[in-house]
Design a protein around this motif. Structure first.
Motif, PDB file in Angstrom:
ATOM      1  N   PRO A 101       0.799  -1.233   0.000  1.00 10.82           N
ATOM      2  CA  PRO A 101       0.000   0.000   0.000  1.00 10.82           C
ATOM      3  C   PRO A 101       0.829   1.280   0.000  1.00 10.82           C
ATOM      4  CG  PRO A 101       0.168  -0.837   2.223  1.00 10.82           C
ATOM      5  CD  PRO A 101       0.903  -1.826   1.349  1.00 10.82           C
ATOM      6  N   ARG A 102       2.136   1.163   0.147  1.00 15.78           N
ATOM      7  CA  ARG A 102       2.970   2.346   0.358  1.00 15.78           C
ATOM      8  C   ARG A 102       3.162   3.178  -0.911  1.00 15.78           C
ATOM      9  NH1 ARG A 102       8.207  -0.562   2.704  1.00 15.78           N
ATOM     10  NH2 ARG A 102       7.637  -1.918   0.944  1.00 15.78           N
ATOM     11  N   ASP A 103       3.591   4.408  -0.710  1.00 17.15           N
ATOM     12  CA  ASP A 103       4.066   5.239  -1.803  1.00 17.15           C
ATOM     13  C   ASP A 103       5.540   4.948  -2.025  1.00 17.15           C
ATOM     14  OD1 ASP A 103       1.770   6.930  -2.588  1.00 17.15           O
ATOM     15  OD2 ASP A 103       1.877   7.618  -0.516  1.00 17.15           O
ATOM     16  N   ALA A 104       5.994   5.176  -3.247  1.00 17.08           N
ATOM     17  CA  ALA A 104       7.387   4.902  -3.600  1.00 17.08           C
ATOM     18  C   ALA A 104       8.031   6.157  -4.160  1.00 17.08           C
ATOM     19  CB  ALA A 104       7.457   3.773  -4.624  1.00 17.08           C
ATOM     20  N   PHE A 105       9.279   6.388  -3.783  1.00 20.65           N
ATOM     21  CA  PHE A 105      10.031   7.540  -4.282  1.00 20.65           C
ATOM     22  C   PHE A 105      10.990   7.089  -5.371  1.00 20.65           C
ATOM     23  CE2 PHE A 105      13.775  10.448  -3.962  1.00 20.65           C
ATOM     24  CZ  PHE A 105      13.136  11.577  -4.491  1.00 20.65           C
ATOM     25  N   ILE A 106      10.839   7.686  -6.546  1.00 16.70           N
ATOM     26  CA  ILE A 106      11.722   7.417  -7.675  1.00 16.70           C
ATOM     27  C   ILE A 106      12.630   8.628  -7.835  1.00 16.70           C
ATOM     28  CG2 ILE A 106      11.865   7.135 -10.190  1.00 16.70           C
ATOM     29  CD1 ILE A 106       8.925   5.813  -8.131  1.00 16.70           C
ATOM     30  N   SER A 107      13.930   8.400  -7.713  1.00 19.83           N
ATOM     31  CA  SER A 107      14.907   9.485  -7.741  1.00 19.83           C
ATOM     32  C   SER A 107      15.612   9.517  -9.094  1.00 19.83           C
ATOM     33  CB  SER A 107      15.931   9.286  -6.626  1.00 19.83           C
ATOM     34  OG  SER A 107      16.965  10.250  -6.699  1.00 19.83           O
ATOM     35  N   ARG A 108      15.670  10.705  -9.716  1.00 21.06           N
ATOM     36  CA  ARG A 108      16.337  10.813 -11.018  1.00 21.06           C
ATOM     37  C   ARG A 108      17.848  10.746 -10.878  1.00 21.06           C
ATOM     38  NH1 ARG A 108      18.392  14.732 -14.242  1.00 21.06           N
ATOM     39  NH2 ARG A 108      17.880  16.358 -12.731  1.00 21.06           N
ATOM     40  N   ASN A 109      18.377  11.219  -9.764  1.00 19.64           N
ATOM     41  CA  ASN A 109      19.831  11.286  -9.607  1.00 19.64           C
ATOM     42  C   ASN A 109      20.371  10.340  -8.537  1.00 19.64           C
ATOM     43  OD1 ASN A 109      18.963  12.575  -7.296  1.00 19.64           O
ATOM     44  ND2 ASN A 109      19.333  14.633  -8.112  1.00 19.64           N
ATOM     45  N   GLY A 110      19.500   9.438  -8.044  1.00 22.55           N
ATOM     46  CA  GLY A 110      19.961   8.438  -7.088  1.00 22.55           C
ATOM     47  C   GLY A 110      19.975   8.882  -5.646  1.00 22.55           C
ATOM     48  N   LYS A 111      19.555  10.099  -5.373  1.00 23.22           N
ATOM     49  CA  LYS A 111      19.563  10.602  -3.995  1.00 23.22           C
ATOM     50  C   LYS A 111      18.254  10.259  -3.293  1.00 23.22           C
ATOM     51  CE  LYS A 111      22.815  14.411  -4.706  1.00 23.22           C
ATOM     52  NZ  LYS A 111      23.062  15.862  -4.565  1.00 23.22           N
ATOM     53  N   SER A 112      18.371   9.969  -2.002  1.00 17.60           N
ATOM     54  CA  SER A 112      17.187   9.666  -1.203  1.00 17.60           C
ATOM     55  C   SER A 112      16.444  10.960  -0.869  1.00 17.60           C
ATOM     56  CB  SER A 112      17.596   8.967   0.096  1.00 17.60           C
ATOM     57  OG  SER A 112      18.313   9.863   0.928  1.00 17.60           O
ATOM     58  N   MET A 113      15.241  10.818  -0.323  1.00 19.01           N
ATOM     59  CA  MET A 113      14.478  11.995   0.084  1.00 19.01           C
ATOM     60  C   MET A 113      15.231  12.771   1.160  1.00 19.01           C
ATOM     61  SD  MET A 113      10.616  10.384   0.117  1.00 19.01           S
ATOM     62  CE  MET A 113       9.930  11.778   0.996  1.00 19.01           C
ATOM     63  N   ALA A 114      15.845  12.059   2.097  1.00 19.17           N
ATOM     64  CA  ALA A 114      16.589  12.728   3.171  1.00 19.17           C
ATOM     65  C   ALA A 114      17.780  13.499   2.606  1.00 19.17           C
ATOM     66  CB  ALA A 114      17.060  11.709   4.195  1.00 19.17           C
ATOM     67  N   GLU A 115      18.457  12.915   1.626  1.00 18.23           N
ATOM     68  CA  GLU A 115      19.596  13.597   1.008  1.00 18.23           C
ATOM     69  C   GLU A 115      19.143  14.835   0.238  1.00 18.23           C
ATOM     70  OE1 GLU A 115      22.681   9.896   0.251  1.00 18.23           O
ATOM     71  OE2 GLU A 115      21.032  10.209  -1.139  1.00 18.23           O
ATOM     72  N   LEU A 116      18.042  14.714  -0.487  1.00 16.92           N
ATOM     73  CA  LEU A 116      17.507  15.865  -1.229  1.00 16.92           C
ATOM     74  C   LEU A 116      16.978  16.929  -0.278  1.00 16.92           C
ATOM     75  CD1 LEU A 116      15.608  14.065  -4.120  1.00 16.92           C
ATOM     76  CD2 LEU A 116      17.629  15.504  -4.360  1.00 16.92           C
ATOM     77  N   GLY A 117      16.530  16.477   0.899  1.00 16.63           N
ATOM     78  CA  GLY A 117      15.978  17.411   1.870  1.00 16.63           C
ATOM     79  C   GLY A 117      16.966  18.447   2.363  1.00 16.63           C
ATOM     80  N   GLN A 118      18.246  18.164   2.195  1.00  9.38           N
ATOM     81  CA  GLN A 118      19.286  19.111   2.617  1.00  9.38           C
ATOM     82  C   GLN A 118      19.601  20.139   1.537  1.00  9.38           C
ATOM     83  OE1 GLN A 118      20.060  18.602   5.833  1.00  9.38           O
ATOM     84  NE2 GLN A 118      18.691  16.833   5.648  1.00  9.38           N
ATOM     85  N   GLN A 119      19.057  19.924   0.333  1.00  9.05           N
ATOM     86  CA  GLN A 119      19.373  20.792  -0.803  1.00  9.05           C
ATOM     87  C   GLN A 119      18.324  21.879  -1.004  1.00  9.05           C
ATOM     88  OE1 GLN A 119      21.238  17.108  -3.486  1.00  9.05           O
ATOM     89  NE2 GLN A 119      19.908  18.628  -4.418  1.00  9.05           N
ATOM     90  N   LYS A 120      18.680  22.887  -1.759  1.00 11.66           N
ATOM     91  CA  LYS A 120      17.734  23.903  -2.210  1.00 11.66           C
ATOM     92  C   LYS A 120      17.321  23.576  -3.643  1.00 11.66           C
ATOM     93  CE  LYS A 120      19.736  27.568   0.668  1.00 11.66           C
ATOM     94  NZ  LYS A 120      20.377  28.906   0.676  1.00 11.66           N
ATOM     95  N   ASP A 121      16.252  24.218  -4.096  1.00  8.27           N
ATOM     96  CA  ASP A 121      15.798  24.070  -5.483  1.00  8.27           C
ATOM     97  C   ASP A 121      15.508  22.618  -5.859  1.00  8.27           C
ATOM     98  OD1 ASP A 121      16.186  26.851  -5.845  1.00  8.27           O
ATOM     99  OD2 ASP A 121      18.307  26.519  -6.276  1.00  8.27           O
ATOM    100  N   VAL A 122      14.832  21.902  -4.966  1.00  4.05           N
ATOM    101  CA  VAL A 122      14.434  20.524  -5.245  1.00  4.05           C
ATOM    102  C   VAL A 122      13.038  20.528  -5.866  1.00  4.05           C
ATOM    103  CG1 VAL A 122      13.873  18.283  -4.226  1.00  4.05           C
ATOM    104  CG2 VAL A 122      15.841  19.586  -3.398  1.00  4.05           C
ATOM    105  N   THR A 123      12.880  19.816  -6.986  1.00  2.00           N
ATOM    106  CA  THR A 123      11.589  19.733  -7.670  1.00  2.00           C
ATOM    107  C   THR A 123      11.117  18.284  -7.693  1.00  2.00           C
ATOM    108  OG1 THR A 123      12.081  21.634  -9.086  1.00  2.00           O
ATOM    109  CG2 THR A 123      10.344  20.133  -9.825  1.00  2.00           C
TER     110      THR A 123
END
Length: 308
Positions: A101-123
């Protein structure tokens, strides 16, 4: 016995219809099953958010019309697309065993949500206000953009528009054997799934008793209890497909159902959560919905409906 299954034409919808076809033909030697592809309004309108063009019924109305007309015998739906009310003469007869039932995160550049969470300009791309609201609660600085279409279309648009990632249903990724593209599965405690996510629903004509006898074996009692609780909550809140409501029910060892739900503002700044356990799924969903409505969810939803 000839049975015609009506289905949307996307690869995932066809997988789901083929799955039911195979189950029926494996169970019954005298059954012949055909598929009929039906293009729904939701499949045609891809340039607008669902909330702006009609919401949940966009994916089922044309299929239901063919059920009423008798050109098909079964409609196979993703349960998260099924409205809580049915046209006269039709009914949701069976809910199948739930996939992930879960949602899944597909990353274009291989970074996790937590890793992207530290960045700016994330789409991040998603077609769901429920996902958008919960993402912004976690990462308020992210830019969330609407992305519609089937799984393959969304994957393609992620690349074309250079998004950092997209959120899709884990069940669809697994059914299409695309698990290798999933960077991470998002726990329900972090992102509450859509109502009925991962389960399939079989809609039939109420008077088709002979057909319903053939479909009885496809009903999954535990999944049915859980999804009925989730749908009772959604119905009480008068919510559609494109509202920031999530609900996920799980069975308990004592036979009861534990329901966890969320209503959030589209920007993720206001969140009302609720949890409740009970033995009657319908009562459980209604009771929890009313508790949440009285605790602030009604005000949140009124704003969402007004803006839509």
């Amino acid at each position: 016995m000839k049975i015609v299954i009506g289905t949307r034409a996307s690869q995932l919808a066809l997988w789901q219809a083929e799955h039911i076809k195979a189950e029926l033909e494996s169970r019954w030697d005298d059954v012949q099953v055909e598929l009929k592809k039906i293009i729904t309004k939701g499949d045609k309108i891809l340039d607008s958010p669902l909330a702006k063009v009609g919401g949940k019924g966009l994916f089922v109305k044309e299929i239901e019309n063919e059920l009423i007309d008798g050109t098909i015998d079964i409609a196979v739906h993703s349960m998260k697309d099924v409205p809580t009310e049915f046209p006269e003469g039709l009914e949701l007869f069976a809910i199948t065993e739930r996939e992930d039932p879960r949602d899944a995160f597909i990353s274009r550049n291989g970074k996790s949500m937590a890793e992207l969470g530290q960045q700016k300009d994330v789409t991040i791309g998603t077609s769901s206000l429920r996902r958008q609201a919960q993402l912004l609660t976690l990462y308020p600085h992210w830019n969330i953009v609407s992305i519609r279409g089937n799984v393959q279309t969304r994957l393609k648009r992620m690349e074309e528009r250079q998004m950092d990632g997209i959120i899709l249903a884990a069940a669809g990724m697994k059914r299409l054997e695309l698990e290798h593209l999933v960077k991470e599965y998002i726990a329900p405690e972090v992102m509450i799934p859509a109502i009925g996510q991962g389960a399939l629903g079989l809609e039939v004509r109420s008077a088709d008793t002979a057909l319903k006898e053939r479909l009885e074996f496809l009903r999954h009692p535990v999944t049915t209890q859980c999804v009925l609780a989730e749908r009772a909550l959604l119905r009480t809140m008068e919510g559609g497909c494109q509202v920031p409501i999530g609900a996920y029910a799980v069975p308990k060892e004592n036979g009861s159902v534990f329901l966890n739900a969320l209503v959030a503002s589209v920007d993720g700044k206001e969140v009302v959560k609720g949890q409740l356990e009970g033995n009657n799924p319908e009562e459980l969903g209604v009771t929890l919905a009313n508790q949440m409505l009285n605790s602030g969810a009604r005000a949140i939803l009124s704003v969402v409906y007004h803006n839509n």
